[in-house]
Motif scaffolding. Structure first.
Motif, PDB file in Angstrom:
ATOM      1  N   PRO A  41     -11.662 -79.689 142.969  1.00  0.00           N
ATOM      2  CA  PRO A  41     -11.402 -79.507 144.413  1.00  0.00           C
ATOM      3  C   PRO A  41     -10.364 -78.412 144.675  1.00  0.00           C
ATOM      4  CG  PRO A  41     -11.438 -81.839 143.842  1.00  0.00           C
ATOM      5  CD  PRO A  41     -11.421 -81.083 142.548  1.00  0.00           C
ATOM      6  N   VAL A  42      -9.323 -78.346 143.837  1.00  0.00           N
ATOM      7  CA  VAL A  42      -8.302 -77.303 143.981  1.00  0.00           C
ATOM      8  C   VAL A  42      -8.917 -75.943 143.688  1.00  0.00           C
ATOM      9  CG1 VAL A  42      -6.100 -76.435 143.090  1.00  0.00           C
ATOM     10  CG2 VAL A  42      -6.462 -78.902 143.348  1.00  0.00           C
ATOM     11  N   PHE A  43      -9.731 -75.895 142.630  1.00  0.00           N
ATOM     12  CA  PHE A  43     -10.407 -74.655 142.240  1.00  0.00           C
ATOM     13  C   PHE A  43     -11.269 -74.132 143.404  1.00  0.00           C
ATOM     14  CE2 PHE A  43     -13.017 -71.786 139.852  1.00  0.00           C
ATOM     15  CZ  PHE A  43     -12.330 -71.503 138.675  1.00  0.00           C
ATOM     16  N   LEU A  44     -12.041 -75.033 144.022  1.00  0.00           N
ATOM     17  CA  LEU A  44     -12.919 -74.663 145.131  1.00  0.00           C
ATOM     18  C   LEU A  44     -12.116 -74.208 146.345  1.00  0.00           C
ATOM     19  CD1 LEU A  44     -15.757 -74.467 146.323  1.00  0.00           C
ATOM     20  CD2 LEU A  44     -15.577 -76.889 146.949  1.00  0.00           C
ATOM     21  N   LEU A  45     -11.028 -74.917 146.643  1.00  0.00           N
ATOM     22  CA  LEU A  45     -10.187 -74.568 147.789  1.00  0.00           C
ATOM     23  C   LEU A  45      -9.574 -73.178 147.608  1.00  0.00           C
ATOM     24  CD1 LEU A  45      -8.853 -75.363 150.448  1.00  0.00           C
ATOM     25  CD2 LEU A  45      -7.022 -76.439 149.132  1.00  0.00           C
ATOM     26  N   ILE A  46      -9.123 -72.872 146.393  1.00  0.00           N
ATOM     27  CA  ILE A  46      -8.552 -71.554 146.127  1.00  0.00           C
ATOM     28  C   ILE A  46      -9.619 -70.479 146.280  1.00  0.00           C
ATOM     29  CG2 ILE A  46      -7.537 -70.083 144.344  1.00  0.00           C
ATOM     30  CD1 ILE A  46      -6.146 -72.579 143.237  1.00  0.00           C
ATOM     31  N   CYS A  47     -10.811 -70.733 145.747  1.00  0.00           N
ATOM     32  CA  CYS A  47     -11.904 -69.760 145.862  1.00  0.00           C
ATOM     33  C   CYS A  47     -12.219 -69.453 147.325  1.00  0.00           C
ATOM     34  CB  CYS A  47     -13.154 -70.289 145.166  1.00  0.00           C
ATOM     35  SG  CYS A  47     -13.091 -70.251 143.360  1.00  0.00           S
ATOM     36  N   ILE A  48     -12.309 -70.489 148.141  1.00  0.00           N
ATOM     37  CA  ILE A  48     -12.614 -70.294 149.560  1.00  0.00           C
ATOM     38  C   ILE A  48     -11.491 -69.516 150.247  1.00  0.00           C
ATOM     39  CG2 ILE A  48     -12.933 -71.481 151.772  1.00  0.00           C
ATOM     40  CD1 ILE A  48     -14.309 -73.740 150.200  1.00  0.00           C
ATOM     41  N   SER A  49     -10.237 -69.876 149.944  1.00  0.00           N
ATOM     42  CA  SER A  49      -9.086 -69.209 150.558  1.00  0.00           C
ATOM     43  C   SER A  49      -9.056 -67.731 150.199  1.00  0.00           C
ATOM     44  CB  SER A  49      -7.782 -69.883 150.106  1.00  0.00           C
ATOM     45  OG  SER A  49      -7.748 -71.234 150.486  1.00  0.00           O
ATOM     46  N   LEU A  50      -9.319 -67.411 148.944  1.00  0.00           N
ATOM     47  CA  LEU A  50      -9.309 -66.014 148.516  1.00  0.00           C
ATOM     48  C   LEU A  50     -10.486 -65.246 149.114  1.00  0.00           C
ATOM     49  CD1 LEU A  50      -8.292 -66.354 144.753  1.00  0.00           C
ATOM     50  CD2 LEU A  50      -6.843 -65.768 146.695  1.00  0.00           C
ATOM     51  N   TRP A  51     -11.643 -65.889 149.193  1.00  0.00           N
ATOM     52  CA  TRP A  51     -12.835 -65.248 149.758  1.00  0.00           C
ATOM     53  C   TRP A  51     -12.616 -64.882 151.230  1.00  0.00           C
ATOM     54  CZ3 TRP A  51     -16.667 -67.477 153.223  1.00  0.00           C
ATOM     55  CH2 TRP A  51     -17.786 -66.636 153.395  1.00  0.00           C
ATOM     56  N   LEU A  52     -11.863 -65.715 151.936  1.00  0.00           N
ATOM     57  CA  LEU A  52     -11.628 -65.499 153.367  1.00  0.00           C
ATOM     58  C   LEU A  52     -10.506 -64.504 153.649  1.00  0.00           C
ATOM     59  CD1 LEU A  52     -11.884 -69.165 154.723  1.00  0.00           C
ATOM     60  CD2 LEU A  52     -13.551 -67.313 155.044  1.00  0.00           C
ATOM     61  N   THR A  53      -9.602 -64.307 152.696  1.00  0.00           N
ATOM     62  CA  THR A  53      -8.384 -63.557 153.012  1.00  0.00           C
ATOM     63  C   THR A  53      -8.171 -62.262 152.226  1.00  0.00           C
ATOM     64  OG1 THR A  53      -7.084 -64.840 151.402  1.00  0.00           O
ATOM     65  CG2 THR A  53      -7.200 -65.687 153.663  1.00  0.00           C
ATOM     66  N   GLN A  54      -8.908 -62.041 151.139  1.00  0.00           N
ATOM     67  CA  GLN A  54      -8.631 -60.826 150.386  1.00  0.00           C
ATOM     68  C   GLN A  54      -9.889 -60.211 149.790  1.00  0.00           C
ATOM     69  OE1 GLN A  54      -5.600 -62.728 147.801  1.00  0.00           O
ATOM     70  NE2 GLN A  54      -6.941 -62.287 146.076  1.00  0.00           N
ATOM     71  N   GLU A  55      -9.693 -59.158 148.994  1.00  0.00           N
ATOM     72  CA  GLU A  55     -10.800 -58.315 148.563  1.00  0.00           C
ATOM     73  C   GLU A  55     -11.716 -58.981 147.540  1.00  0.00           C
ATOM     74  OE1 GLU A  55      -8.709 -54.929 147.128  1.00  0.00           O
ATOM     75  OE2 GLU A  55      -8.077 -54.253 149.110  1.00  0.00           O
ATOM     76  N   ARG A  56     -11.180 -59.822 146.691  1.00  0.00           N
ATOM     77  CA  ARG A  56     -12.003 -60.485 145.679  1.00  0.00           C
ATOM     78  C   ARG A  56     -11.384 -61.819 145.294  1.00  0.00           C
ATOM     79  NH1 ARG A  56      -9.762 -55.971 142.979  1.00  0.00           N
ATOM     80  NH2 ARG A  56      -7.998 -56.559 141.664  1.00  0.00           N
ATOM     81  N   ILE A  57     -12.196 -62.648 144.635  1.00  0.00           N
ATOM     82  CA  ILE A  57     -11.743 -63.976 144.224  1.00  0.00           C
ATOM     83  C   ILE A  57     -11.152 -63.949 142.826  1.00  0.00           C
ATOM     84  CG2 ILE A  57     -12.465 -66.351 143.738  1.00  0.00           C
ATOM     85  CD1 ILE A  57     -14.655 -65.988 145.850  1.00  0.00           C
ATOM     86  N   PHE A  58     -11.839 -63.278 141.913  1.00  0.00           N
ATOM     87  CA  PHE A  58     -11.404 -63.284 140.513  1.00  0.00           C
ATOM     88  C   PHE A  58     -10.932 -61.908 140.058  1.00  0.00           C
ATOM     89  CE2 PHE A  58     -14.596 -66.727 140.757  1.00  0.00           C
ATOM     90  CZ  PHE A  58     -13.801 -67.775 140.319  1.00  0.00           C
ATOM     91  N   PHE A  59      -9.989 -61.925 139.139  1.00  0.00           N
ATOM     92  CA  PHE A  59      -9.524 -60.729 138.467  1.00  0.00           C
ATOM     93  C   PHE A  59      -9.971 -60.849 137.015  1.00  0.00           C
ATOM     94  CE2 PHE A  59      -6.236 -58.838 135.715  1.00  0.00           C
ATOM     95  CZ  PHE A  59      -6.299 -57.513 136.145  1.00  0.00           C
TER      96      PHE A  59
END
Length: 196
Positions: free
Chosen positions: A20-38
């Motif tokens: 659930p934390v992993f999914l929440l972080i992915c959604i937050s990054l997808w909505l606010t910045q250029e990419r999810i993963f480095f």
């Protein structure tokens, strides 16, 4: 083999429990910045390259700007907190399951640093790189490269099952109580020129 089994079990359970934390972080990054993963190539066991995975915490460097000097400016709002709580490291559990990393070991640095190592510093790659390590519980980014390497080499020479357990416990404790959290922790990695 015992360490490998331990790594697979703990990493798999951690991914399930923290999904659930992993999914929440992915959604937050997808909505606010250029990419999810480095994703970046790093030296692994015996200096064999692999692709390390982290949550993205920085925007891309502007053309003509220095990548290292601009690190704090590139750090995103969410990225600051992910790094502060070491949550940006969570995707590396996938690297552990794939056998490219271990839960405990010297942190994998950049590929371009490898030719600059001394003969003894190359020994840090005699074991799998880790998500956390002896250097991380003994000063983290407050240490110089030489100090980190000294801790890494000590770990390689003294590696044991119970030492790994101690490091994992102390890592969790230090993150929980916010110990050894410095401004430097919000940057990627300082330049290594063989003298730092």
């Amino acid at each position: 083999m015992a360490n490998r089994i331990r790594d697979i079990i703990i990493s798999s359970l951690a991914l399930i429990i923290l999904s659930p934390v992993f999914l929440l972080i992915c959604i937050s990054l997808w909505l606010t910045q250029e990419r999810i993963f480095f994703v970046q190539q790093r030296p692994g066991l015996k200096e064999k390259p692999f692709f390390l995975i982290k949550f993205s915490t920085m925007n891309d460097v502007e053309p003509g700007k220095d990548e290292f000097d601009m690190q704090l400016d590139r750090l995103t709002f969410i990225g600051k907190y992910l790094r502060s709580w070491s949550l940006d490291e969570l995707p590396q559990l996938i690297n552990v399951i794939k056998g490219e990393m271990s839960l405990v070991g010297p942190r994998p640095l950049l590929m371009e640093y490898v030719p600059l190592y001394t003969d003894s510093e190359h020994k840090r790659h005699d074991v799998l790189p880790g998500i956390t390590g002896w250097a991380q519980i003994n000063g983290r980014n407050a240490l110089s490269f030489k100090q980190k390497f000294a801790h890494d080499l000590w770990y390689v020479e003294n590696k044991s099952f119970w030492l790994d357990v101690k490091i994992m416990f102390l890592t969790f404790w230090k993150v929980l109580i916010r110990e050894d959290i410095h401004a430097n922790d919000f940057t990627t990695c300082a330049r290594y020129d063989g003298t730092n």
